[in-house]
Scaffold this active site. Structure first.
Site, short mmCIF file in Angstrom:
data_model
loop_
_atom_site.label_atom_id
_atom_site.label_comp_id
_atom_site.label_asym_id
_atom_site.label_seq_id
_atom_site.Cartn_x
_atom_site.Cartn_y
_atom_site.Cartn_z
N VAL A 1 1.96 14.44 -76.88
CA VAL A 1 2.13 14.03 -78.28
C VAL A 1 2.21 15.23 -79.23
O VAL A 1 3.02 15.23 -80.17
CB VAL A 1 1.00 13.07 -78.71
CG1 VAL A 1 1.09 12.74 -80.20
CG2 VAL A 1 1.07 11.78 -77.90
N PHE A 2 1.38 16.24 -79.00
CA PHE A 2 1.38 17.40 -79.89
C PHE A 2 2.15 18.59 -79.29
O PHE A 2 2.25 19.64 -79.91
CB PHE A 2 -0.05 17.82 -80.21
CG PHE A 2 -0.85 16.75 -80.89
CD1 PHE A 2 -0.59 16.38 -82.20
CD2 PHE A 2 -1.86 16.07 -80.20
CE1 PHE A 2 -1.31 15.36 -82.82
CE2 PHE A 2 -2.59 15.07 -80.81
CZ PHE A 2 -2.31 14.71 -82.12
N GLU B 1 5.38 18.22 -77.70
CA GLU B 1 6.83 18.01 -77.70
C GLU B 1 7.26 17.27 -78.96
O GLU B 1 6.51 16.48 -79.52
CB GLU B 1 7.25 17.22 -76.46
CG GLU B 1 6.97 17.94 -75.14
CD GLU B 1 7.32 17.09 -73.93
OE1 GLU B 1 8.06 16.09 -74.10
OE2 GLU B 1 6.85 17.43 -72.83
N SER C 1 -5.66 16.16 -69.39
CA SER C 1 -4.58 16.13 -70.39
C SER C 1 -4.52 14.79 -71.12
O SER C 1 -3.47 14.14 -71.18
CB SER C 1 -3.23 16.43 -69.72
OG SER C 1 -2.24 16.73 -70.68
N PRO C 2 -5.65 14.36 -71.70
CA PRO C 2 -5.71 13.01 -72.29
C PRO C 2 -4.87 12.82 -73.55
O PRO C 2 -4.62 11.68 -73.93
CB PRO C 2 -7.20 12.83 -72.59
CG PRO C 2 -7.73 14.22 -72.76
CD PRO C 2 -6.96 15.05 -71.80
N LEU C 3 -4.43 13.90 -74.18
CA LEU C 3 -3.57 13.75 -75.36
C LEU C 3 -2.09 13.76 -74.98
O LEU C 3 -1.22 13.58 -75.83
CB LEU C 3 -3.85 14.87 -76.38
CG LEU C 3 -5.29 14.93 -76.90
CD1 LEU C 3 -5.42 16.05 -77.94
CD2 LEU C 3 -5.75 13.60 -77.49
N GLY C 4 -1.81 13.98 -73.69
CA GLY C 4 -0.44 13.96 -73.21
C GLY C 4 0.45 14.97 -73.91
O GLY C 4 0.02 16.08 -74.24
N TYR D 1 -9.56 28.31 -61.40
CA TYR D 1 -9.37 28.64 -62.81
C TYR D 1 -9.57 30.13 -63.03
O TYR D 1 -10.53 30.72 -62.55
CB TYR D 1 -10.31 27.84 -63.70
CG TYR D 1 -10.00 26.36 -63.77
CD1 TYR D 1 -8.80 25.85 -63.29
CD2 TYR D 1 -10.90 25.46 -64.33
CE1 TYR D 1 -8.50 24.49 -63.37
CE2 TYR D 1 -10.61 24.10 -64.41
CZ TYR D 1 -9.42 23.62 -63.92
OH TYR D 1 -9.13 22.28 -63.99
#
Length: 288
Positions: free
Chosen positions: A206-207, A209, A201-204, A47
Site C-alpha cells: 500500500v505504501f 507502490e 509484511s502486514p501493510l503489503g 538477518y
C-alpha cells in the site's frame, strides 16, 4: 493466555540490512517496544547475514531486562550466501544436526537459554518430517525451545509435518494486497487445527507502490479515517486483525510513533461492511 504480544516487532532491518543500529540504539528500541506493550521480537538466523541476532543479544543483555518479560522468535533452515557461511548457492537444510546446531548458534548469539518459538524459515522440497520431528523433540526436551512452528508453509506442508510433530505457528505473508492465504485454505487450515498465524509484511504494498490498486485503497481508507479516528496503517492492521484465525502482525518499522500506532490498532474494531469495503477496494470488484 496469549503467548505473544498483539503486535510483534520484526528485527530484520535493525542491523546491517537496514538501520545499522548501534548497541545503545538497539537497547533503546527494545526498551521502547516493551514500554508500549510490544514484548515479542521476531528474528531469523540469516538477518544481517547472520549478524543481527548477536547485536540484539548484546543490546538485550546490556538492558538488564528480565528474559521472562519478553518472547524471542527465531527461524532457521535457509543456508544463505554470506561471508559468514561457505555456501555455493542459497538453499535449505533441515537435517537433524543442522537444525540443532542452528538453534544453538541462535541461543549463543541472542545470549539466552531458550527460544519461545522456533520457525522453519521456508519449506524445502527435501524435508524429511521424521527427521525434523526428531530434532525438535530433542530441542524441547533440552529446554532450548518452548514452541515450534513454520513460516511460509502451505496447508499440505503443515499437514505433512503435523503428522510427526505439533506445529504451533505459521508465519505467512498476509495483508490487504497479499490476501491469498484467506482464499487458498491456509488460514482455514490453521483455524481448524489451532495453529497460530503470524503475518509478515502486514501493510503489503500500500505504501510501497503507486498503482490503480493502491490508489483505490488509499481513497477507501481515507473515507474511513475520521470514523475510526485512525491512520491508514492502523486501518490496514485492524483489517488483518479482524480475521477469525487470530493473525498477529509482525511489523518491521523502527519508527517509534508508528510502533505506538500499531499497538493502538489492536483496539480498533472494524464494522463488518467497512471490512468488506476495504477488501473490495483492494480487489477492484465486488465479492462473488
Amino acid at each position: 493466555m496469549k503467548k505473544y504480544s498483539k503486535i510483534i516487532s520484526g528485527t530484520m532491518t535493525w542491523g546491517v540490512w537496514g538501520k545499522q543500529f548501534s548497541t545503545t540504539e538497539m537497547e533503546t528500541m527494545i526498551q521502547h517496544c516493551i514500554s508500549i506493550g510490544i514484548t515479542t521480537f521476531d528474528h531469523a538466523d540469516i538477518y544481517g547475514g547472520y549478524t543481527t541476532e548477536a547485536e540484539f543479544g548484546k543490546a538485550f543483555t546490556n538492558s538488564g531486562i528480565q528474559r521472562e518479560s519478553i518472547q524471542l522468535i527465531s527461524k532457521c533452515g535457509i543456508q544463505y550466501i554470506s561471508e559468514n557461511r561457505n555456501n555455493k548457492v542459497k538453499h535449505y537444510d533441515y537435517s537433524k544436526d543442522y537444525i540443532i546446531w542452528s538453534v544453538e548458534e541462535s541461543l549463543k548469539h541472542l545470549q539466552t537459554e531458550y527460544l519461545d518459538l522456533l520457525l522453519l524459515h521456508r519449506p524445502s522440497p527435501l524435508m524429511q518430517p521424521d527427521e525434523i520431528a526428531e530434532a525438535i523433540t530433542i530441542l524441547k526436551k533440552q529446554g532450548k525451545i518452548r514452541d515450534f512452528g513454520v513460516s511460509n508453509f502451505t496447508p499440505s506442508q503443515m499437514e505433512m509435518l503435523g503428522l510427526c510433530i505439533i506445529v504451533d505457528s505459521n508465519q505467512i505473508e498476509f495483508s490487504l494486497t497479499a490476501h491469498q492465504a484467506m482464499h487458498d485454505g491456509t488460514l482455514n487450515y490453521m483455524l481448524t487445527n489451532g495453529i497460530e498465524p503470524m503475518s509478515w509484511s502486514p501493510l503489503g504494498s500500500v505504501f510501497k507502490e503507486d498503482n490503480e490498486q493502491t490508489r483505490r485503497i488509499h481513497k477507501q481508507l481515507g473515507a474511513l479515517l475520521k470514523k475510526y479516528n485512525a491512520t491508514e496503517d492502523q486501518l490496514l492492521l485492524s483489517w488483518i486483525l479482524k480475521h477469525p484465525a487470530g493473525v498477529i502482525p509482525v511489523v518491521g518499522t523502527t519508527n517509534k510513533i508508528r510502533l505506538q500506532q500499531a499497538i493502538e490498532a489492536s483496539k480498533i474494531e472494524l464494522e463488518l461492511e467497512d471490512w468488506f469495503l476495504i477488501l473490495v477496494a483492494s480487489q477492484g470488484h465486488k465479492v462473488p
